[in-house]
Every structure is written in C-alpha cells, then in structure tokens.
Scaffold this motif. Structure first.
Motif, short mmCIF file in Angstrom:
data_model
loop_
_atom_site.label_atom_id
_atom_site.label_comp_id
_atom_site.label_asym_id
_atom_site.label_seq_id
_atom_site.Cartn_x
_atom_site.Cartn_y
_atom_site.Cartn_z
N LEU A 29 -8.33 13.28 -28.63
CA LEU A 29 -9.09 13.20 -27.38
C LEU A 29 -9.66 11.81 -27.20
CD1 LEU A 29 -11.28 16.42 -27.61
CD2 LEU A 29 -9.22 16.17 -26.26
N ILE A 30 -9.77 11.41 -25.94
CA ILE A 30 -10.58 10.24 -25.61
C ILE A 30 -11.81 10.80 -24.94
CG2 ILE A 30 -10.77 8.19 -24.17
CD1 ILE A 30 -7.80 7.88 -24.32
N LYS A 31 -12.97 10.50 -25.45
CA LYS A 31 -14.15 11.12 -24.86
C LYS A 31 -15.38 10.25 -24.94
CE LYS A 31 -15.85 13.60 -28.92
NZ LYS A 31 -17.23 13.09 -28.77
N GLU A 32 -16.36 10.62 -24.09
CA GLU A 32 -17.69 10.02 -24.16
C GLU A 32 -18.30 10.34 -25.52
OE1 GLU A 32 -20.50 8.88 -21.97
OE2 GLU A 32 -18.75 7.83 -21.13
N MET A 48 -15.48 8.91 -11.38
CA MET A 48 -14.05 8.98 -11.15
C MET A 48 -13.76 9.96 -10.01
SD MET A 48 -11.17 10.40 -13.78
CE MET A 48 -10.75 8.93 -14.65
N PHE A 74 -16.45 10.88 -15.63
CA PHE A 74 -15.37 11.12 -16.57
C PHE A 74 -15.95 11.33 -17.97
CE2 PHE A 74 -11.41 10.94 -18.57
CZ PHE A 74 -11.48 10.10 -19.67
N LEU A 75 -15.59 12.45 -18.61
CA LEU A 75 -16.13 12.73 -19.93
C LEU A 75 -15.06 12.75 -21.02
CD1 LEU A 75 -18.80 15.51 -19.21
CD2 LEU A 75 -19.18 13.14 -19.83
N CYS A 76 -13.90 13.28 -20.70
CA CYS A 76 -12.94 13.50 -21.78
C CYS A 76 -11.53 13.65 -21.23
CB CYS A 76 -13.35 14.78 -22.52
SG CYS A 76 -12.29 15.19 -23.90
N PHE A 123 -20.32 13.60 -25.60
CA PHE A 123 -19.66 14.83 -25.14
C PHE A 123 -19.14 15.64 -26.31
CE2 PHE A 123 -17.43 17.53 -22.32
CZ PHE A 123 -16.17 17.76 -22.85
N TRP A 143 -13.08 2.40 -4.77
CA TRP A 143 -12.13 3.12 -5.61
C TRP A 143 -10.94 2.27 -5.97
CZ3 TRP A 143 -14.36 7.05 -7.60
CH2 TRP A 143 -15.21 7.88 -6.86
N ILE A 183 -8.43 16.54 -17.63
CA ILE A 183 -9.64 15.73 -17.51
C ILE A 183 -10.87 16.61 -17.42
CG2 ILE A 183 -10.89 14.13 -16.00
CD1 ILE A 183 -8.37 12.84 -15.32
N VAL A 184 -11.93 16.23 -18.14
CA VAL A 184 -13.21 16.92 -17.98
C VAL A 184 -14.15 16.00 -17.21
CG1 VAL A 184 -15.23 17.85 -19.15
CG2 VAL A 184 -12.97 18.23 -20.11
N PHE A 239 -3.15 5.61 -16.26
CA PHE A 239 -3.87 6.65 -17.00
C PHE A 239 -2.88 7.59 -17.68
CE2 PHE A 239 -7.97 8.68 -17.55
CZ PHE A 239 -7.64 9.99 -17.85
#
Lengths: 69, 699
Positions: free
Chosen positions: B31-34, A1, A15-17, B37, B12, A24-25, B19
């Motif tokens: 949270l939205i996360k991997e 990202m 993009f992680l979180c 993570f 891109w 954004i992390v 978003f």
C-alpha cells in the motif's frame, strides 16, 4: 484529489491510501452528481466521509496543484 | 493540463495515467498510504458503486422526474385536485400500508413521507385528501410521542427520527376534529345522493354498472374518513392512564367504530386504482398518484438499509385489526390492582410484536409523570403484599403498641421497592430478547431488596416478641420478595429456551438448576406463606372464637403445578444426562471446552442473590457425579420415566395443561422403552416446537 467515476459522478476528498489495483481511499469525501454540479456554486455536495473507490470504476483523477504566482 | 472551475478555488492537474502506471508497479498487498491512516479505520469506509452501500448510485435512483411537491405541481406531474374516486381510495389505502410499515420498524423517510401530500397538505386543494393527510400527520405525531415516551424500544423495533418533517402542529386539535367531522358528513351525503339518484331500470347496462361502482366507491371513501376520524379521536387521549381507567365507554366506542370501518375498507379496497409496481434497484414499490418511493433517500445516513418492503394491504389490515382488538384487551389491565396480575399479563403480551401496543400497555398501567408513576406503583405493591401475605402490621386489628414507628418502617421499605418495580415494569415492555438481557442487570437491585425485607421482618418480629404477642412477623415481606425473585429467575432461564439460546449439551445443568434450586425454594416458600397466613389468622381472632379448621391452601393450584413442572425438569435432567453419557448428545471437544465456564456464564446473573444462594459449579458437579456414579444407565432412564409419569398424573387434572400432558405422556413411553432395554436410540430427535422448555423426545 478529485476522481471521476464510471457513472458520471465526481468525488473530491483527501487522498489517504492506494494499492496495486489503484483502489483509492478518500477522506472527508464529497460527492457531486455530475461535472456541472461540481462546477456550479449553487449545488451542495453530499458529504460522504470516508470512502473507497474501486480501481476499475475510476475514469480519471486530478490533484489540486498549488497556484504558482 | 489544468482544469479550472468557476470558483477558482482549485487548480486541478490530471494524473490518471501516471497514477495507474505507478500503482501497477506495486506488489500485491503493498500500500501507499498516509502515515496516520490505518486499515482498521478503513473498515467503516463506504465502498462506491456497491449497491448496498452507495446511496448516490445512479442506477439506484428512481427514474421519476418529480423531486418535490412544489416542483411536481408546477410541472403538472402530480394532482392536487379533481381526483377520481379510484385514485382517492388508492391514496388512502397506500398511506395506511405505509403507516403500518413505519410502525413495524422502518423509518418515516422511507414510508409515510414517500407520500408527497404529507410534505405540505396545505398545497392540496381537494378537501378529502387534504384533511386525510393532516389527520395522518397528527396521528403519526401522537403515536410517535407515545412510543418515545414509554421508551420500550431499541433500534431493531422502531426508528424515532422525524427528519425535520412537519406534523401540522400549528392546527389546533379541536378545530381540526370539526373539519374531519365535516368531511365525514360530506362523504356520507355524497354517497346517499348517488344512491338516491340511481335508477336501476336504466337500459344502458354499462352505465348502470358504472354508477353502481361509483356508489360503492363513495361508500368506501365515507368509511375511510369515518375510520380516520375515530382513529384520530382514539389516539388523541393525552392521559392514557386515566382515559382507559375512567373513560372506558368512549374508548370502547372509538375502538368499535374503527373495527367496523375496517371491515368496510376491506370490502371496497379492490375498487381503488391498482398501484403500479415500480422497480428500484432490487425491490419493487407500489406507486400510486402522489407517492415517490425514493424521494427521501438523501436524508438517510449511508449505512441505513437502503430499500425496504412496504407491507401488503392484507397484512396492513391484519395489523390494524390486531391493534384494535388488543387495545380492547388492554382495557382489562387498567382494572388490575396487584403486581402479580400485571406481571402475568405482560408476560403473555410480550409475544405481541407491535411496539406501539407495548407502549400503550406501559402508558395505561402507569401515569406519564415519574412522580405519579411512583405513587401508582407503590399503591399496586401495597395491594399485592396485602393480597399475597397479609402482613399483620398492616391489619387494623393488630394490637402492637408502637404502630406509628412500625408503619413508618414499612413505608420506608415500600419506598425502596418502588423504583425497582417501576424499572422492571418498563423492562417487561421490551421485546423478549432485550427483556432477558435487561433482567440480568436488575437482579442486583432485587437481591438487595431481599436483604431489606429480611431486616424489616426481623425488626417487626422483635417488637411482637417484646410485647409477647402471638402474631408472627418473620418471613413476611421477605417471603413476598423471595417469591417475586424466584419467579424472575425462573422466567430468566425459561426465556433462554424460548429464545433458543441453549445448546443441547447445556440443557442438563439448566434443568438441574430449575429443579433442585429454583422450584425447590419456590414450593417451600409458598408452603411457608400458607402456614404464615393460617397462623396469623388464628392469632388475630378474639380469644373465645372457634378456631377454623385447616382450610385448603390459597396456593394449592400453584404448588401442584409447580410440583408437576419440577418432576418434568428432573426427568429432563436425568434423560439429557444419560444421553450425554451415551453420546447421543455430543459434547464439544475437551480441548476447546470447559463446562465450568459455560455453567458460570449461564447462571452468572444469579450471583447477587443470597437467597437462594447461587449454587457454584463445584457443588453442582459433586451432586452430578454422585448421581451418575450411583446408578447404571437404564436406572437413569427409569427415574426419568417415573418423573414423567408423576408429572403426567398431575397435568391430566388441568385442561389448560393439555400440551404438557401430551409431552409428558410421549416422553414417559420413550423412557420406558429405553429403561427396559427393549429399544436403543437410533436417532435422537428433540422437538421444542410445542413448549419451548419441554421438548418431545423421539428415538
């Protein structure tokens, strides 16, 4: 990202979180000083690693789409 | 909408509004996360746009256009020739300030290498600045080498990284020394030339003043070069151990030359160009021609302190003066032969903040190579044992039969001792807090040395008994080690006071331990050594010689002062215990507190010692309970009063114990008031400022 932030810098990372304030992390993050630096081949980015971008400092964000054909 | 960049690597797609929309639909804390993570890892993430963490923030960059020495020269933004004398003075002084800031613990990137001239001195045309820069680079390199070799620093003391900067190593030292001397002579000649040309009867007053100023500045520049040359020669001694011991006249000559030059530098500082105070983020930096404070920021890791304060010129001069004065003191150390003297010197020297001076102490006392260190330390230890307890086996007149075997045993024992003492000596070079921490770890080694010493003594003594000699050998080497260990234990507890580690409700058992266990043993050890020395002296005399009368004890002063200290510790134990009972010192709530854990934590490092065996908590508690139950409160104050009085009586005899006299007198008066019931405690104040382990009590 890829994220553009308020002082003109560009950050590209994985993009992680995120949360409801759209903080954004990004992992393995690289920083470019401005749009031209990001586009040029000559300027090396500064490697930051794990970074957190506060939602209020985000101007715009882009994801890398796979090329179609 | 895709935005391509030239490499065609990315494709891109903008998603900003989508978003943000989706995000706002999340709940707070959702949270939205991997999947892989976790927030725990995120603790180390750098927060962007936070001035403390974000190195690349645009507002934190300096506004200067100069990005490197080359570019600065090309764009004519930086001078490399035709400096005015004001500029030269300012460059030298500012570089010295940066040098001292570096020695104080900051990184090279933020201090010395903010001077662009140091990046590549060969690009500088002006000979004075060029040679000065090379000298500073070489001096820095040597100092860094000394500090890193002696390894008596932690990250709070010093930053060892050199960021791949070059330190003019391609230029040979002796060749460069000649260049420095040449420049020094040139500066001197220029000063004399200006002075000779000066006509004081010139009508134009302004011109006279201007000429006088030029003369003074030339004088200042000459002495700055003299300082640099002397400093360079002083730092260049590679073998500090031998240089300070055998070559001391040359060392003294350079030190005095530097000190003298420093006074002249101080006088002429104000003539130099005033640095411009440039504001970068929250700090201001002094900027002089050729300096760029933030030029190296990108070399620093993100979590490094971003902005530091460069030392002022006054504090730079103070630091340098102290440096050379202390180096003079260190000349004394190279003459010390026993470990006791060295230990005492190191203890007094520990309060010196400069990590460079502590490194020099290490390098002066022991040679650099670890093999030579061992040999040197072994000699020191042999001298120490000889002076302390005069082991009969080491005496040439000792009539024992199997001397070779015995001496071999002694040699083995000394070989075992040497590494522990070398480690201890290195520990003494650290700052006070680290010293305490590291000492706790080597107690185990010294406890095992105690056992070795006991073994050695019993073997040697059994030989003496077999051969029916009158000499004694029990309690010889073991007394030496015991004396040493007790000194370390005492220092360990006292440093807890100096570092302000103990809470008031912990002091009583620390004082108790010092009084009942450590000092008790120490005094009896010294008395025993006294008797030992006397016995063997008598026994080594030929048969019909006159027996000497009982002489004064060798350790009389030490024993007396220890007795006084013991009275003080005893008094403090009783006073603090009484305060605890009455509630003037608050204990933590019983729900959250366990005195046993606290006691074991504070005295835990002593667990390895068998002599003196560590006193376990229950034993302490038994004695403590017995004590407080046997007497009423005012009697406790009465005992404290008596002990303070006895301590005062002893301290009064020694002028160097003036502080202890004062404190014991004050506390004696307070205890007298409390024990007689004439006054009650209104507000308890404990003043630890004069002697860290003897507070003044005020009510």
């Amino acid at each position: 990202m890829k994220v553009h932030i308020t002082d003109g810098r560009i950050l590209i990372g994985i993009f992680l979180c995120t949360d409801n304030d759209s903080n954004i992390v990004l992992g393995s993050c690289r920083e470019y000083t401005n749009v031209d630096a990001a586009k040029s081949d000559l300027v090396e980015p500064r490697l930051i690693g794990l970074s957190m971008i506060p939602g209020n400092h985000i101007v715009s964000m882009f994801t890398d789409e796979p090329f179609t054909n | 909408m895709a935005s391509n960049d030239s490499s065609q690597l990315y494709n891109w797609k903008e998603i900003t509004s989508e978003f943000k929309n989706v995000c706002s639909q999340l709940n707070i804390g959702e949270l939205i996360k991997e999947p892989s993570f976790g927030l725990f890892e995120a603790m180390s993430a750098i927060e962007m746009m936070d001035p403390k963490m974000d190195a690349g923030m645009v507002q934190n960059q300096s506004q200067s256009k100069i990005k490197s020495l080359e570019q600065g020269i090309k764009d004519n933004l930086i001078k490399v020739d035709n400096f005015t004398q004001e500029e030269k003075l300012a460059i030298v002084d500012n570089t010295l300030c940066n040098l001292v800031t570096w020695l104080d613990g900051s990184s090279l990137a933020q201090t010395l290498f903010t001077s662009l001239y140091l990046h590549d001195p060969n690009m500088v045309q002006d000979q004075y600045i060029k040679n000065f820069s090379i000298a500073i680079l070489k001096i820095t390199d040597r100092m860094r080498n000394k500090i890193i070799t002696s390894a008596t620093f932690e990250e709070e003391d010093f930053q060892p990284l050199n960021y791949n900067f070059k330190f003019a190593n391609d230029l040979a030292d002796n060749v460069f020394l000649n260049s420095l001397k040449t420049i020094e002579d040139t500066s001197a000649k220029y000063y004399r030339h200006l002075k000779g040309e000066f006509k004081s009867d010139n009508v134009d007053k302004e011109k006279v003043e201007k000429e006088l100023k030029e003369i003074d500045m030339a004088f200042g520049l000459w002495h700055r070069m003299k300082f640099t040359r002397s400093f360079y020669q002083l730092i260049n001694f590679q073998d500090e151990h031998h240089a300070f011991a055998n070559n001391s006249e040359e060392v003294i000559k350079h030190i005095n030359s530097c000190l003298e030059a420093l006074t002249k530098i101080k006088e002429t500082h104000d003539l130099g160009a005033k640095p411009e105070m440039v504001k970068v983020a929250k700090t201001t930096y002094p900027v002089v021609m050729g300096f760029e404070p933030t030029i190296n920021q990108k070399l620093l890791p993100p979590t490094f302190p971003r902005f530091i304060k460069i030392q002022s010129f006054e504090s730079t001069l103070d630091y340098l003066n102290q440096l050379f004065n202390k180096l003079n003191e260190l000349l004394r150390v190279s003459k010390m032969k026993t470990f006791n003297e060295i230990y005492e010197f190191c203890s007094n020297f520990s309060h010196v903040q400069s990590v460079f001076l502590r490194s020099m102490l290490q390098l002066i006392v022991l040679p650099r190579s670890s093999f030579d260190k061992g040999i040197a330390m072994k000699n020191i230890l042999l001298n120490t044992v000889q002076k302390f307890v005069a082991p009969p086996i080491l005496n040439a007149k000792c009539p024992v039969n199997n001397k070779d075997v015995c001496l071999q045993l002694v040699d083995n024992f000394m070989n075992k001792c040497t590494p522990s003492f070398v480690t201890l000596f290195q520990i003494l070079g650290h700052n006070k807090a680290r010293q305490r921490e590291k000492m706790a770890h080597i107690f185990e080694e010294f406890a095992s040395l105690q056992e070795e010493a006991d073994n050695l003594d019993s073997i040697l003594h059994s030989f003496f008994v077999q051969q029916k000699l009158a000499l004694v050998h029990y309690g010889c080497f073991s007394s030496w080690i015991l004396n040493h260990n007790l000194t370390l234990m005492r220092q360990f507890l006292l440093s807890g006071f100096e570092l302000e580690l103990f809470s008031k409700y912990e002091c009583h058992y620390v004082y108790w331990y010092l009084c009942e266990i450590i000092l008790n043993w120490h005094t009896s050890t010294l008395n025993r050594v006294d008797n030992f020395l006397l016995t063997n002296e008598i026994n080594l005399l030929p048969k019909n010689a006159k027996k000497p009368k009982k002489k004064k004890s060798v350790f009389e002063k030490e024993i007396t002062l220890q007795t006084a200290d013991r009275h003080m510790f005893s008094a403090f134990y009783q006073a603090f215990r009484a305060f605890l009972i009455e509630g003037y010192i608050k204990s933590p709530s019983a729900d959250f507190d366990c005195e046993e854990y606290r006691y074991n934590h504070r005295l835990g490092p002593f667990q390895f010692f068998t002599t003196p065996a560590v006193c376990l908590y229950n034993q302490f508690k038994d004695k403590d309970e017995y004590f407080i139950q046997s007497y009423e409160l005012n009697k406790l104050y009465g005992f404290a009063k008596d002990h303070f009085e006895m301590a005062k009586g002893i301290y009064e005899k020694y002028p160097e114990c003036a502080l202890q006299t004062k404190i014991s007198k004050n506390n004696f008066v307070v205890m007298r008031l409390l024990s007689s019931g004439l006054k009650k405690v209104q507000k308890l104040e404990l003043d630890f400022s004069e002697v860290a382990y003897f507070p003044s009590i005020r009510i």
